[in-house]
Design an enzyme around this catalytic site. Structure first.
Site, PDB file in Angstrom:
ATOM      1  CG  HIS B  74      -1.888   1.097   1.300  1.00 18.15           C
ATOM      2  ND1 HIS B  74      -3.140   0.992   0.769  1.00 18.15           N
ATOM      3  CD2 HIS B  74      -1.788   2.334   1.828  1.00 18.15           C
ATOM      4  CE1 HIS B  74      -3.781   2.122   0.970  1.00 18.15           C
ATOM      5  NE2 HIS B  74      -2.991   2.960   1.613  1.00 18.15           N
ATOM      6  CG  HIS B 120     -10.817   3.596   2.545  1.00 19.56           C
ATOM      7  ND1 HIS B 120     -11.456   3.740   3.737  1.00 19.56           N
ATOM      8  CD2 HIS B 120      -9.510   3.749   2.825  1.00 19.56           C
ATOM      9  CE1 HIS B 120     -10.581   3.981   4.694  1.00 19.56           C
ATOM     10  NE2 HIS B 120      -9.393   3.986   4.170  1.00 19.56           N
TER      11      HIS B 120
END
Lengths: 271, 773
Positions: B74, B120
């Site tokens: 990430h 998300h």
């Protein structure tokens, strides 16, 4: 009075979020608006940033979700204003200076007791409330409003009686209710009803034209003196024709319907 | 615990543990990586061990945790960076003003706009309301930290079928629950911060059931002389942490996002989902923008993935320096957090400012007026190191280049040949009235009004074209949304989303092309010229070669076309590991397109305007049925996935925009899901006017192809009476006249289509609202 001498207080706290477009509405008309945090009026800001309500000619309470609206819409902002400013504010209203509350601002005015204010300038307790929409959810949709005021309200002097205008609505709590079963009748008797939700033919037609189920399609009311206006729909979102929802289908003028409300305020202040 | 012998608590009044990785076995290293939630591979653990060997000491828990954050997929894009670099990065364009946390592009001589979209996904699959809300919170901060006022939110969402009846895989939540939570999360956060939600999309497919996708985009506007940077000005500055307090929510968010979802993710990782608070965010944005406007800061950056551990190092290193942090000064939500928890917490609504010492008092005054916390927590130093102190105890001391360097992988990938080249099995179709009504009521086409009306798309009073268009309370779907972001200027900004995951699954390269083609089509349909892009690339586990192959091919397609169209991509995001019990998601290259229009008064909406206008098809229809909605709905197999002829797309866009500028087009809509037939039907629904179509002397399958193929680079345009000649001369052989507007029905006599607009409206309007209630 020149337009640039008209001082407008656009009051905000955390969660107020329509202050820019409310500011713009007055700016377009040449006035001198200022975005003011409540902390600047009640002595909580550093000295240079402090302001005084009495220096302003107009008070605008913009839309938004002040303090999150986690209790009852507008309740927290109203409580903070009441504890810090009620004397100044009562004097402001009694001087017949215009106070406009849009959407969350309307909810705050009702919580403050400045509307409907049948008995006195500012009732000690709220006598009405803006209740959850019949659909039980937030509704963002264009709404058509008919000016039903017979001349008492200073904010519609530029809108002929019976004329239909478009201001968009966007709220979850817009249904005007009261313990008083005669609320609408009393408002009507006092010429305090300003706008009703209508359909494209100017007729009262219920949902979705009335997005919240407000009794007798009441969308906006003023105080008995006509210098405090609260309404759920947003005139400051319709300053230009090109923010109207159906302008691509044709239009006659470039000005948006909402500007007439702010022009009316300017007319009143400038005398 | 298997590695207890390696742990030593320092005798301090707060919890701090030294971890002796120098004498750890490989088994112990791996157990450590797993139990401490570092998610590092054995090779990575070796690299860390070698580093501390050179430093001549053992690390503390906070140092290891910091590495786990910084080296996660990430944060450092270790699997995707090589591919992104080859195809996406480096499309140079003079209008790119910054490639920071959000990209910044020229709007006009005085203003710029900022853009970014990101994912998300995993938090939303576990806790849809909080996951979606904090997604919005994060993307807002990315835009604010460029100095820009957010003016639009964009939320494309992918879910399993909301009407699913079958049992769900273990640990998976029902799509209807997820949709309702995600929409409520976006509504309650976006509406409260006063930023209009203007664009997005819903994609429904069984392959999103276990791992929904929640992508969140934001656009901001900033005077060009107020664009700020995401790093400090140099050594000797103060770093001020402002906004929310730090708590245990959102610990290990980035490592959670960098692994597949498991049956037990709900219990294991709920703590990784942050809690959003829009009423802290709203004044935080005001205060940050105000101190920037007054030139009191040298830079700002948001606390997102990895929290303080990432922001402190990155802000300093970018300016060639380091920092000393006083961790004990960080305002907390509760007592008793270990230093490492404070360091990696992803608690929301926090920003870091950098400022010269002399400006600090004024900054703190402004934050106080807004009732927002602001606390000086660090000071920058000339050495490229981060040192963290708790009281006077040094608990963290690392070289920044090592810490933020992170590994880089060239993982193996495989590319399989698209199936459709061999198989193309035509489905059994009912009569075309029924086909068209089924297409209109498919959830991927049907009205999203149920969600759109819950989002405030009017706040800020600058919305010119919205997601729904037409008559008041009788609307159809729009294409791009258009805003007029600067008061008193007619110049407009268009925002669109493009993605076709079904095409991408069958043929990733053409899927990448098609997704960008759609983002451009939507902009052009409203009169906006495409100007820049941001992307959120949602794919599966990159350690599986076929998944990485899909990723590579989709990125190659997207990148090649973006380069050809000269569309820079100044920001973007990659989300890998979108897998769960029940399988991998459809490969989903979500593309956000930004376009400009010189005068919003010339913008064009999709609702049909007049009776008797000529209707034209712009673009060429081919037998490209692979992945199309009628194949999916009626059981077709394989088929060629639509490609893009690059030059033809450019030319079509240029000429169509010219025609719009000359006022030759009264309404326009792009052809996407369901092809030409659905596009015309939607224009009829929005305009409440019928149409008669005549597609020429074709029949049978050719007619079905003409009506339902989803070939790219196509639009339907309504040209008013008297302008047909001028339009045809301008557009040349790019257009075909297909009919005329009028009446109350959509009729295509040869095809047997004869449907009342009212019936189509009903079938299109009802499905989602009926299910969601």
């Amino acid at each position: 009075m020149r337009p640039e001498d008209v001082k407008v207080c656009v009051l905000r706290i955390e969660g107020t979020n329509c202050e820019d477009e409310t500011f713009n509405a007055f700016k377009i008309l040449g006035a001198d608006p200022e975005k003011v945090h409540l902390n600047q009026l009640d002595g909580h800001a550093p000295e240079l940033m402090q302001r005084s309500l009495e220096d302003y000619d107009v008070l605008a309470l913009p839309g938004g979700f002040s303090a999150g609206d986690y209790i009852r819409a507008g309740a927290i902002f109203a409580a903070r204003i009441r504890s810090a400013l009620s004397v100044d504010l009562t004097r402001f209203v009694e001087q017949e200076k215009p106070v406009i509350g849009i959407c969350n601002g309307f909810q705050i005015l009702v919580e403050l007791g400045l509307l409907p204010a049948f008995e006195e300038t500012m009732s000690p307790m709220p006598t009405a409330a803006l209740f959850t929409n019949d659909s039980a959810r937030f509704e963002c949709r264009p709404t058509l409003l008919r000016n039903d005021n017979r001349g008492n309200c200073l904010f519609t002097s530029r809108i002929p009686k019976g004329e239909v205008v478009m201001f968009p609505s966007a709220h979850a709590e817009g249904k005007l209710l009261s313990m008083d079963p005669d609320l609408v009748e009393r408002l009507d008797d006092n010429d305090q009803i300003v706008f009703r939700y209508v359909d494209q033919d100017g007729e009262q037609s219920g949902y979705p034209w009335n997005p919240n189920g407000s009794p007798d399609d009441v969308a906006g009311i003023c105080n008995p003196a006509g210098n405090v206006l609260g309404l759920m729909p947003h005139p400051e979102r319709a300053l230009s024709r090109f923010t109207h929802p159906d302008w691509t289908r044709g239009y006659e003028k470039e000005e948006g319907d909402g500007l007439a409300v702010f022009r009316s305020i300017m007319d009143h202040v400038r005398g | 615990m298997a590695y207890d012998r390696l742990l030593r608590k320092r005798p301090l009044p707060f919890p701090l543990t030294e971890v002796d990785i120098l004498s750890a076995s490989d088994d112990e290293l791996m157990t450590m990586s797993r139990d401490m939630g570092l998610s590092m591979s054995l090779d990575e653990m070796h690299t860390v061990r070698d580093y501390f060997h050179k430093e001549g000491r053992v690390p503390t828990d906070i140092e290891l945790q910091s590495l786990g954050q910084a080296w996660s997929e990430h944060c450092c894009y270790k699997s995707s960076r090589v591919i992104l670099k080859e195809f996406l990065l480096g499309i140079e364009h003079p209008d790119v003003l910054s490639r920071g946390d959000a990209g910044v592009m020229v709007f006009d001589d005085d203003y710029a706009y900022a853009l970014r979209i990101e994912s998300h996904n995993h938090p939303s699959a576990i806790e849809p309301y909080g996951g979606a809300a904090t997604g919005i919170g994060g993307i807002l901060r990315d835009v604010v930290c460029m100095g820009a006022q957010p003016v639009a939110l964009i939320d494309p969402l992918c879910f399993g079928p909301v009407d699913r009846k079958e049992e769900l895989p273990p640990g998976v939540k029902h799509p209807r629950y997820l949709v309702s939570g995600v929409v409520a999360g976006i509504r309650d956060y976006g509406n409260r911060v006063g930023v209009p939600t203007l664009s997005g999309g819903f994609f429904f497919d069984p392959r999103y059931t276990g791992n929904c996708l929640v992508n969140v985009g934001c656009v901001g506007i900033v005077p060009r002389d107020e664009i700020t940077q995401n790093f400090v000005g140099g050594p000797g500055e103060v770093m001020i942490l402002c906004g929310g307090r730090t708590g245990r929510d959102g610990i290990h968010g980035v490592t959670f996002a960098s692994a597949e979802l498991k049956e037990t993710s709900d219990e294991d990782s709920r703590g990784a989902v942050q809690l959003g608070d829009p009423i802290t965010k709203e004044p935080l944005m005001h205060a940050c923008l105000e101190v920037n406007r007054r030139k009191l800061i040298t830079g700002m950056k948001d606390l997102g993935g990895g929290g303080l551990s990432c922001v402190v190092g990155e802000m300093a290193l970018e300016a060639g320096c380091g920092s000393e942090v006083r961790l004990d000064r960080v305002p907390l939500k509760e007592e008793g957090l270990a230093p490492w928890e404070i360091w990696v917490s992803e608690s929301q609504e926090r920003m870091m400012l950098a400022a010269k010492e002399e400006n600090v008092p004024e900054i703190l005054d402004i934050f106080r007026t807004w009732d927002v916390l602001a606390t000086p927590v660090a000071r920058t130093i000339p050495q490229k190191r981060t040192r963290v102190f708790w009281d006077d105890e040094l608990i963290f001391d690392m070289d920044l280049e090592f810490l933020t360097g992170g590994p880089l992988y060239c993982r193996p990938h495989t590319v399989s040949k698209p199936e459709g080249l061999e198989v193309d099995e035509w489905p059994e179709l009912p009569d075309r009235n029924r086909v068209l009504l089924s297409l209109l009521s498919d959830l991927n086409v049907a009205s999203k009004e149920w969600a759109i009306r819950q989002y405030d798309h009017e706040v800020r009073g600058a919305t010119v074209l919205r997601p729904l268009t037409g008559h008041i309370n009788r609307v159809g779907p729009g294409d791009a949304s258009v805003i007029q972001p600067v008061l008193g200027r007619w110049k407009g900004l268009g925002i669109s989303v493009g993605c076709n995951p079904w095409f991408t699954a069958l043929d990733p390269y053409n899927g990448g092309l098609s997704s960008l083609d759609e983002a451009c089509r939507n902009l052009v349909a409203t009169g906006c010229r495409p100007h820049s892009l941001s992307n959120c690339l949602n794919f599966g586990n990159p350690e599986k070669p076929d998944r990485l192959g899909q990723f590579r091919e989709a990125v190659r397609g997207f990148g090649e076309l973006a380069r050809h169209l000269n569309l820079p991509i100044p920001s973007g995001n990659v989300s890998l590991y979108n897998e769960a019990p029940g399988g991998v998601v459809l490969p989903t290259p979500m593309i956000m397109g930004l376009g400009r229009i010189d005068d919003v008064r010339k913008a064009v909406s999709s609702d049909m305007k007049h009776e008797g206008s000529a209707l034209y098809l712009v673009g060429k229809t081919k037998k490209e049925m692979g992945g199309s909605l009628i194949y999916r709905l009626f059981g077709g197999k394989g088929g060629q996935v639509p490609g893009v002829e690059f030059d033809r797309l450019s030319l079509s866009m240029n000429l169509l925009l010219k025609a719009m500028d000359k006022g030759l087009v009264r309404s326009c809509h792009d052809c996407s899901d369901g092809g030409l037939a659905v596009a015309v039907a939607e224009m009829c629904i929005a305009g409440d006017i019928g149409a008669e179509l005549n597609l020429g002397p074709i029949s049978g399958k050719d007619l079905d192809v003409a009506l339902f193929s989803e070939s790219n680079s196509r639009w339907v345009a309504e040209v008013p009476v008297g302008k047909e000649g001028e339009f045809e001369t301008l557009m040349g052989d790019l257009v075909q006249r297909i009919g005329r507007s009028g009446g109350t029905k959509l009729i295509a006599p040869v095809a047997g289509i004869d449907l009342k607009v009212e019936e189509m409206r009903q079938r299109w309007s009802e499905p989602l609202a009926k299910i969601m209630g």
